[in-house]
Scaffold this motif. Structure first.
Motif, short mmCIF file in Angstrom:
data_model
loop_
_atom_site.label_atom_id
_atom_site.label_comp_id
_atom_site.label_asym_id
_atom_site.label_seq_id
_atom_site.Cartn_x
_atom_site.Cartn_y
_atom_site.Cartn_z
N LEU A 38 0.07 13.89 0.98
CA LEU A 38 -0.12 14.28 2.41
C LEU A 38 -0.47 15.40 2.47
CD1 LEU A 38 3.00 12.60 3.89
CD2 LEU A 38 0.75 11.45 3.49
N PHE A 96 0.67 1.54 6.56
CA PHE A 96 -0.48 0.98 7.37
C PHE A 96 -1.22 2.05 8.23
CE2 PHE A 96 2.13 -2.74 6.83
CZ PHE A 96 1.47 -3.37 6.36
N LEU A 97 -0.49 3.37 8.48
CA LEU A 97 -1.13 4.38 9.37
C LEU A 97 -2.18 5.19 8.60
CD1 LEU A 97 1.69 5.72 11.61
CD2 LEU A 97 0.24 3.79 11.96
N LYS A 98 -3.25 5.40 9.21
CA LYS A 98 -4.31 6.20 8.71
C LYS A 98 -4.43 7.59 8.97
CE LYS A 98 -7.26 2.07 7.96
NZ LYS A 98 -7.50 2.10 6.37
N SER A 99 -3.50 7.94 10.04
CA SER A 99 -3.73 9.04 10.67
C SER A 99 -2.18 9.33 11.12
CB SER A 99 -4.44 9.38 11.87
OG SER A 99 -4.40 8.63 12.82
N VAL A 101 0.41 10.23 9.69
CA VAL A 101 1.43 9.61 8.89
C VAL A 101 2.52 10.33 8.78
CG1 VAL A 101 1.72 8.64 6.64
CG2 VAL A 101 -0.46 8.58 7.58
#
Length: 435
Positions: A38, A96-99, A101
């Motif tokens: 991240l 599942f989240l792309k932004s 996170v």
């Protein structure tokens, strides 16, 4: 309670702190992987520990009050479910989240922390309700050993899950929550007579009366528990980075190395529980010895940096923690009557969470200045806690205030024997435990 049933009850109770400790300890070996995946700073990745522990510490007093009023099981089981759902939310966010996170994972960790508030501290209070006299000390030693066992298993387990992906640990939480929640529900029948029927004002006044008479002992015990876990998690946080940079250890090998000091803590906790069962008067001096041993171990590391000495010192710090925590658990749970035990043990659990929350960022901040400063200052903190414990903890204050209304655990057991009644944990094996 028949021995087999007693064993099953203790196994179910021990599962609660074991699961709770996975919440932080299992993530420690994968923090560098999360940091890399991240693109986080060291401080930001430490928030995964802090934002789990601080909400837990804040909510714990509420959970304690609710457990005193409505029953321990009615708090523990929903808390375990919330804890598991927080892990699911963190795993799904990573998947599942792309932004955003990381903020989503931090939010899920807060949810997990809220759930954790109703787990181990309430299980400790429930153990104090079910077992009396020397059996209480032994049982609380087993509970603390289970906590330590979780810390032993979790680095290896976290490292193994990290081989799958950096967020696999989050999805693992609900898998271990379900059997423990079922065990608590099906195996344990808590004594209903311990529930507190006072209104909130009366309840808080009675708690204040306990602290008024025993403030020195209770506050010193709170400080000792918080310092012990602050140092343990600070050392583990430092050790996780140190093993990768100095020895290039990763994966399972790193998890096994992280488990070494906690294995010493776990073994010592179990032995300490057996020891104080027979020698309650030793508790104060075992607390002092444990904190002093932690102080000496950290101070030595400020002077010398050889590899073998490093692992000997962190292992001795684990022994010190194992000497300290079971004794403090017994002191805290025996300081008041059952109808107020939930809040007192929860406040103690809260300051323990604060220690866990502060350990990694404090060690990281001090390490930014110098390694000797980190070790010497934390050794001084442990030495201060040891000194205060030597002066202010008085085991005779385990006798609850209030004269005839509240007695020592041993006194309650004696009176029960005289009247022909069984202690709270001894009920007929023919009677099935209710959900």
């Amino acid at each position: 309670m028949e021995p087999p049933h007693r064993t099953a009850v203790l196994a179910a109770l021990s599962g609660v702190p074991l699961i709770m400790v996975l919440g932080n300890s299992m993530l420690i070996p994968v923090l560098p992987a999360i940091k890399g995946a991240l693109h986080l700073t060291g401080f930001k990745v430490s928030l995964l520990i802090t934002l789990f522990s601080i909400p837990a510490g804040m909510v714990i007093p509420v959970a304690g009050f609710l457990s005193d009023r409505f029953g321990r099981k009615k708090v523990i089981i929903p808390a375990l479910i919330i804890y598991g759902l927080g892990g699911v939310a963190a795993g799904l966010a990573a998947l599942f989240l792309k932004s955003f996170v990381f903020p989503a994972i931090l939010g899920a960790r807060i949810i997990q922390g809220i759930g954790a508030a109703g787990t181990a501290p309430i299980a400790m209070a429930l153990t104090g309700d079910l077992f009396t006299g020397p059996e209480r000390s032994k049982s609380l030693g087993i509970i603390e050993a289970a906590n330590g066992l979780g810390k032993v298993i979790s680095p290896v387990l976290g490292a193994l899950l990290g081989l799958i992906t950096w967020f696999a640990a989050f999805l693992f939480f609900p898998l271990v929550v379900i059997p423990v929640a079922l065990g608590i529900w099906l195996l344990i029948r808590e004594p209903s007579g311990n529930r507190n029927k006072q209104n909130l004002g009366q309840y808080l006044h009675s708690i204040a009366a306990v602290f008024e008479k025993k403030s020195a002992m209770l506050l010193t015990s709170f400080l000792g528990g918080s310092v012990a876990l602050l140092l343990l998690f600070g050392v583990l946080f430092f050790l996780s980075e140190y093993l990768e940079t100095a020895f290039r250890l990763s994966g399972v090998r790193k998890g096994l190395a992280l488990a070494v000091p906690v294995l010493f803590m776990c073994s010592t906790s179990y032995i300490t529980g057996l020891l104080i069962k027979k020698h309650l008067a030793l508790m104060k001096w075992l607390v002092v010895t444990g904190l002093a041993l932690m102080a000496a171990s950290l101070a030595v590391l400020g002077f010398y940096q050889t590899t073998w000495l490093f692992f000997v010192a962190v292992s001795l710090a684990g022994v010190g923690t194992g000497l300290t925590l079971p004794c403090l658990n017994t002191i805290i749970t025996s300081a008041t009557a059952a109808e107020r035990r939930g809040l007192v043990t929860s406040l103690y659990g809260g300051v323990r969470f604060v220690g866990v929350a502060l350990g990694p960022p404090l060690f990281g901040l001090l390490l930014g200045y110098s390694r000797p400063l980190m070790f010497f200052s934390t050794a001084g903190l442990a030495a201060l806690a040891a000194l205060l414990s030597a002066v202010l903890i008085r085991v005779r204050d385990m006798t609850a205030p209030g004269g005839g209304a509240e007695k020592t655990a041993a006194g309650n057991k004696t009176e029960a024997a005289r009247s022909g009644q069984k202690p709270a944990w001894e009920f007929s094996p023919a009677r099935k435990p209710s959900p």
